[in-house]
Design a protein around this motif. Structure first.
Motif, PDB file in Angstrom:
ATOM      1  N   VAL A  60      15.558  34.786 -22.286  1.00 37.32           N
ATOM      2  CA  VAL A  60      16.211  35.132 -23.550  1.00 37.32           C
ATOM      3  C   VAL A  60      15.454  36.206 -24.267  1.00 37.32           C
ATOM      4  CG1 VAL A  60      16.607  34.019 -25.993  1.00 37.32           C
ATOM      5  CG2 VAL A  60      17.169  32.754 -24.038  1.00 37.32           C
ATOM      6  N   LEU A  61      14.175  36.224 -24.236  1.00 40.99           N
ATOM      7  CA  LEU A  61      13.611  37.313 -24.935  1.00 40.99           C
ATOM      8  C   LEU A  61      13.732  38.649 -24.543  1.00 40.99           C
ATOM      9  CD1 LEU A  61      10.022  35.664 -25.652  1.00 40.99           C
ATOM     10  CD2 LEU A  61      11.877  35.774 -27.280  1.00 40.99           C
ATOM     11  N   LYS A  62      13.799  38.569 -23.099  1.00 38.33           N
ATOM     12  CA  LYS A  62      14.018  40.025 -22.356  1.00 38.33           C
ATOM     13  C   LYS A  62      15.443  40.374 -22.705  1.00 38.33           C
ATOM     14  CE  LYS A  62      10.790  39.240 -18.798  1.00 38.33           C
ATOM     15  NZ  LYS A  62      10.575  38.979 -17.291  1.00 38.33           N
ATOM     16  N   GLU A  63      16.259  39.597 -22.799  1.00 35.73           N
ATOM     17  CA  GLU A  63      17.665  39.878 -23.200  1.00 35.73           C
ATOM     18  C   GLU A  63      18.044  40.341 -24.706  1.00 35.73           C
ATOM     19  OE1 GLU A  63      20.035  36.960 -21.648  1.00 35.73           O
ATOM     20  OE2 GLU A  63      19.722  37.588 -19.262  1.00 35.73           O
TER      21      GLU A  63
END
Length: 392
Positions: A387-390
């Protein structure tokens, strides 16, 4: 290390005044209330005075209140006793999908006896639809059993309106009020309640004692046979120390109800708002206003409830993932699934329940601790990393 208890919905500590009231009935006034001698009659007298004191807190007469071994026994008695006694009238019972297992498991047992049970859905806030309830009533319906306040998400049902619908159709209404009693004002007559289950250990009284209110004139079978106690309704030598403690706790709760509620609502909102302000990807469960004054139930995405509870315990904070009766289960809460949460979110649930001994400092420490714990646990989650990377 701090020791903070935030599991009052599971059980409460017994207040010192309650313990002091109970003590003489272990060693000084120890007679069997069924005995005709002086020792027995002294016990009988305090038994009936305790019954009167509790009945008055719900605007009932003493002859309508019966002592049980706790809330689960009262639930079993209400459902099994009424359905078995009224077979000639019908074989249908209505309840909800978010009831305590004391109700749900009893319904399963009744289905094995040939009774039919309708399990009503609830909305995303845990509320029963009055329209769906009325539509479920048939000419075979004997009893409606809907809990007053849910033990997991804290939602409070429109009990008075449910009772009105039941009575409009000639149906009896039972409510499991274990979480409500001592936290909201209850008037069984005004609220159209025919049967009601309560428990001592949720209101700073002893464990192993509860009660069932049964309105006069209701046909109900016994489920415990063997003696003439409780006016031939419930066999077994009365637990006088427990009954005395229950009555003391009930009177204290009734006298202090408004101040108790104000304190709990203030701390509940401070805790809930504080958590939601500092922790993203969190969902506050239950009705926003029509709820238990001390209940906070939140799901945290990307983490497991068990890991959360263990981490909180390491910081001296006691909470739960839902009902104390199912805390050993790894399955997601039936209540959270019923309000529409997916398994992966329901698994990350936390119930924190506030009580009379909770302080503002406890709340502040808990908020800061949770922020740190959730952040740490999420860093170990591949889903959260994704989620953080997206950038969602």
């Amino acid at each position: 290390m701090k020791q903070i208890y935030l599991d009052y919905s599971a059980t409460t500590p017994v207040k010192r005044e309650v313990v002091d009231t109970m003590l003489p009935y272990f060693t000084e006034i120890y007679g069997n209330a069924s005995s005709i001698h002086g020792f027995g009659q002294e016990a009988k007298s305090v038994l009936e005075q305790s019954r009167k004191s509790i009945a008055e807190t719900i605007n009932a007469t003493p002859d309508t209140f019966y002592f049980t071994g706790g809330g689960s026994e009262a639930d079993n008695w209400a459902l099994k006793g009424v359905m078995r006694a009224n077979r000639k009238k019908g074989n249908h019972l209505i309840t909800s999908k978010i009831e305590h297992h004391g109700i749900l498991h009893t319904c399963t047992a009744l289905e094995k006896e040939g009774f039919e049970v309708t399990y009503l859905d609830v909305d995303a806030e845990g509320m029963v639809s009055l329209e769906a309830l009325e539509a479920a009533i048939t000419d075979q319906t004997v009893l409606i059993s809907i809990m007053f306040i849910n033990n997991e998400i804290g939602t409070m049902q429109p009990v008075k309106a449910i009772g009105e619908i039941a009575h409009k159709h000639g149906v009896l209404f039972h409510t499991d009020a274990v979480q409500a009693y001592g936290n909201v004002k209850i008037d069984v007559n005004e609220m159209n309640i025919d049967l009601m289950s309560v428990s001592g250990h949720k209101i700073y009284g002893p464990k192993g004692i509860g009660g069932l209110y049964i309105k006069k004139g209701i046909r109900i079978q016994n489920i415990i046979e063997g003696g003439a106690q409780e006016r031939n309704r419930r066999a077994g030598t009365e637990n006088i120390p427990g009954i005395v403690g229950f009555a003391k706790a009930a009177v204290m709760a009734d006298e202090n109800l408004e101040a108790h509620r104000e304190k709990l609502i203030y701390l509940r909102d401070k805790l809930a708002n504080g958590i939601m302000d500092v922790i993203p990807y969190a969902k506050y469960n239950g009705h926003p206003t029509e709820r238990h004054p001390g209940n906070v139930n939140i799901c945290f995405e990307f983490i497991e409830g068990e890991a959360l509870l263990l981490s909180l315990n390491a910081k001296g904070i006691a909470g739960s993932s839902g009902s104390a009766c199912t805390s050993g289960s790894l399955d997601p809460s039936h209540v959270l699934l019923a309000i529409g949460l997916p398994h992966e979110i329901a698994h990350g649930s936390l119930r924190l329940s506030i009580g009379d001994f909770t302080t503002e400092e406890d709340v502040e420490y808990t908020i800061e601790s949770l922020k740190e714990i959730v952040q740490k646990l999420r860093l170990m989650s591949p889903l959260y990393d994704k989620v953080l990377k997206e950038g969602k």
